[in-house]
Design a protein around this motif. Structure first.
Motif, PDB file in Angstrom:
ATOM      1  N   ASN A  80      22.512   9.666  -6.775  1.00 34.61           N
ATOM      2  CA  ASN A  80      23.882   9.199  -5.954  1.00 34.61           C
ATOM      3  C   ASN A  80      25.163  10.106  -5.888  1.00 34.61           C
ATOM      4  OD1 ASN A  80      22.982   8.534  -3.589  1.00 34.61           O
ATOM      5  ND2 ASN A  80      23.859   6.265  -3.927  1.00 34.61           N
ATOM      6  N   TRP A  81      24.802   9.977  -8.108  1.00 33.51           N
ATOM      7  CA  TRP A  81      26.338   9.736  -8.990  1.00 33.51           C
ATOM      8  C   TRP A  81      26.160  11.523  -8.610  1.00 33.51           C
ATOM      9  CZ3 TRP A  81      26.084  13.664 -12.913  1.00 33.51           C
ATOM     10  CH2 TRP A  81      27.437  13.833 -13.546  1.00 33.51           C
ATOM     11  N   MET A  82      24.879  12.323  -8.773  1.00 36.50           N
ATOM     12  CA  MET A  82      25.163  13.866  -8.895  1.00 36.50           C
ATOM     13  C   MET A  82      25.434  14.940  -7.463  1.00 36.50           C
ATOM     14  SD  MET A  82      21.543  14.478 -11.026  1.00 36.50           S
ATOM     15  CE  MET A  82      21.186  16.666 -10.542  1.00 36.50           C
ATOM     16  N   LYS A  83      24.920  13.446  -6.305  1.00 38.60           N
ATOM     17  CA  LYS A  83      25.548  14.030  -4.553  1.00 38.60           C
ATOM     18  C   LYS A  83      26.926  14.321  -4.399  1.00 38.60           C
ATOM     19  CE  LYS A  83      20.598  12.855  -2.705  1.00 38.60           C
ATOM     20  NZ  LYS A  83      20.373  12.010  -1.403  1.00 38.60           N
ATOM     21  N   VAL A  89      27.361  12.334 -20.140  1.00 40.90           N
ATOM     22  CA  VAL A  89      26.349  12.131 -18.587  1.00 40.90           C
ATOM     23  C   VAL A  89      27.670  12.251 -17.681  1.00 40.90           C
ATOM     24  CG1 VAL A  89      25.355  11.628 -16.586  1.00 40.90           C
ATOM     25  CG2 VAL A  89      24.211  11.594 -19.322  1.00 40.90           C
ATOM     26  N   PRO A  90      28.803  11.519 -17.864  1.00 44.83           N
ATOM     27  CA  PRO A  90      29.749  11.387 -17.029  1.00 44.83           C
ATOM     28  C   PRO A  90      30.127  13.348 -16.475  1.00 44.83           C
ATOM     29  CG  PRO A  90      29.742   9.207 -17.455  1.00 44.83           C
ATOM     30  CD  PRO A  90      29.095  10.450 -18.437  1.00 44.83           C
ATOM     31  N   VAL A  95      28.362   0.182 -11.277  1.00 49.28           N
ATOM     32  CA  VAL A  95      28.521   1.456 -10.713  1.00 49.28           C
ATOM     33  C   VAL A  95      30.114   1.315  -9.561  1.00 49.28           C
ATOM     34  CG1 VAL A  95      28.719   3.832  -9.478  1.00 49.28           C
ATOM     35  CG2 VAL A  95      26.842   2.899 -11.074  1.00 49.28           C
ATOM     36  N   HIS A  96      29.234   0.065  -8.617  1.00 50.56           N
ATOM     37  CA  HIS A  96      29.888   0.148  -7.325  1.00 50.56           C
ATOM     38  C   HIS A  96      31.179  -0.696  -7.279  1.00 50.56           C
ATOM     39  CE1 HIS A  96      31.217  -1.450  -3.480  1.00 50.56           C
ATOM     40  NE2 HIS A  96      32.030  -2.331  -4.489  1.00 50.56           N
ATOM     41  N   THR A  97      31.258  -1.750  -8.519  1.00 60.43           N
ATOM     42  CA  THR A  97      32.530  -2.215  -9.157  1.00 60.43           C
ATOM     43  C   THR A  97      33.557  -2.012 -10.776  1.00 60.43           C
ATOM     44  OG1 THR A  97      30.794  -3.676 -10.952  1.00 60.43           O
ATOM     45  CG2 THR A  97      31.547  -4.796  -9.034  1.00 60.43           C
TER      46      THR A  97
END
Length: 435
Positions: free
Chosen positions: A245-248, A305-306, A374-376
């Protein structure tokens, strides 16, 4: 275990769209309401459909590791008592059953049962397999080389399974990838029966009882190794359910890019295994250092990575993570066997059950906890936290610095082998020592 990564999210969505049952007539590549062209290479969870489906997929993926956590203490003790071959064969039989169940599952409950059965099979097959290698290759550097080969095969299976499953699912249907792997399990079981039949393991009756698993768990050296194995696998376990999801969202990655993200990391993993085996043969007293270096590389790679902005860039830190994991695993798995040799009884089922527990902790938390973090807090904070944990744990491996200087204890097994052979097991082991 990983072939379901690209298949299950879309298959659960298909069951939802069809009212909870995706029958055999479901199209192999998708369903009409979603355009008839699903891309099955990426691991698409958390799903876009909503929180309930997110939870379903997370729990399904984590159920294997959760059951593995519960069963490993029992499987390790059983392996120590009955030998390695019979539990390995039993694990392969359970894996065959679970894989075949996936092929014919038509509801969530059946998928959950099949995934949980994978944990049961893994608790026996994985632990018994690694313990069998440690037992058959009792001397270094042969032990490190054999365990390194096993780790390279594990890496290949884990990284090649998602694209393998996705391509076969899209072009041949849901059942084909699972039936192919069920046949692999069956073939593996037949090879085991031919090469190391459990019925020929009667020598086990003369083998001393291994150290109980609860005593191994409180051994400080084994505890340090187990902590390192769990910590170094956290980035892999936490990135698998979140990076797609992060890559998209961050770089607009295409479906094939997301699906093939991890595959290039196989090559640095094999390189890490090769380098560590060669270094361990030349400088065996530095096993702790190879593990610490691997954790430092994992930590630095996780933090990078980020910062990646395209597919080519993100491959580099993922390769670094897998290279570091190869260093840690290849250095520390033989160290576990050595610790048992010098501090306990040279029977390896329970100590490698502890190693399997360490892996299972990471992979049980990953599908459930990573998405919430990731959500929080955000994807960058997740990676920085995982990187920091690895960097901070690396100096702890200094505790293992003097392990190589330990002398073997006068365990029951050693005393038996110093005396004249009194049974079939002792005779076989005496002949192996002479050889």
């Amino acid at each position: 275990y990983m072939v379901i990564v690209p298949i299950i999210p879309d298959y659960i969505a298909a069951m939802r769209d069809r009212g909870g049952a995706a029958g055999p007539s479901a199209p192999a590549g998708g369903n009409e309401s979603r355009g008839g062209n699903w891309s099955l290479l990426p691991a698409r969870y958390p799903a876009a459909a909503g929180g309930n489906e997110d939870v379903q997929i997370g729990v399904l993926f984590a159920s294997k590791a959760m059951l593995q956590l519960l069963v490993n203490p029992l499987s390790g003790t059983l392996i120590d008592r009955v030998g390695y071959e019979a539990p390995l064969l039993a694990g392969l039989a359970v894996m065959f059953l679970s894989t075949a169940t996936f092929a014919f599952a038509e509801n969530y409950a059946t998928l959950f049962a099949a995934r949980s059965l994978q944990g049961l099979g893994s608790a026996f097959a994985d632990t018994a397999g690694i313990a069998l290698i440690a037992d058959r290759y009792a001397e270094e550097p042969a032990r490190s080389r054999a365990l390194g080969t096993a780790l390279a095969c594990i890496s290949f299976g884990s990284l090649a399974a998602p694209p393998f499953g996705g391509v076969l699912y899209e072009f041949a249907g849901k059942r084909v990838p699972f039936l192919v792997l069920a046949c692999v399990c069956l073939l593996d079981g037949l090879l085991l029966l031919a090469l190391a039949p459990p019925c020929a393991a009667g020598a086990r009756a003369n083998m001393p009882v291994g150290t109980p698993i609860h005593r191994l768990m409180v051994d400080p050296y084994i505890a340090v190794v187990a902590g390192a194995l769990a910590t170094c696998n956290i980035p892999l376990a936490f990135l698998e359910p979140t990076i797609a999801n992060w890559m998209k969202e961050s770089m607009g990655a295409s479906e094939w890019e997301v699906g093939l993200t991890w595959l290039p990391a196989f090559f640095p993993h094999v390189l890490g295994v090769y380098v560590t085996v060669r270094l361990a043969a030349a400088y065996p007293h530095l096993q702790w250092f190879y593990g610490a270096l691997g954790m430092a590389i994992i930590g630095a790679s996780s933090c990078l990575v980020p910062a990646c902005r395209n597919f080519g860039q993100v491959i580099v830190p993922l390769c670094g993570i897998c290279f570091g994991i190869a260093l840690v695993d290849t250095a520390l798995l033989p160290t576990l066997a050595f610790l048992v040799d010098v501090r306990h009884v040279s029977v390896y089922g329970s100590v490698y059950a502890i190693a399997d527990i360490s892996y299972s902790v990471a992979y049980a938390l990953g599908p459930i906890v990573a998405g919430q973090i990731v959500h929080t807090m955000g994807f960058a904070q997740l990676n920085l936290g995982m990187g920091l944990a690895n960097v901070l744990y690396a100096p702890v491996l200094l505790f293992l610095k003097n392990v190589c200087q330990m002398k073997p204890s006068h365990s029951e097994r050693n005393i038996l082998l110093e005396e004249a052979p009194k049974g079939l097991y002792d005779t076989i082991k005496m002949e192996e020592r002479k050889g």
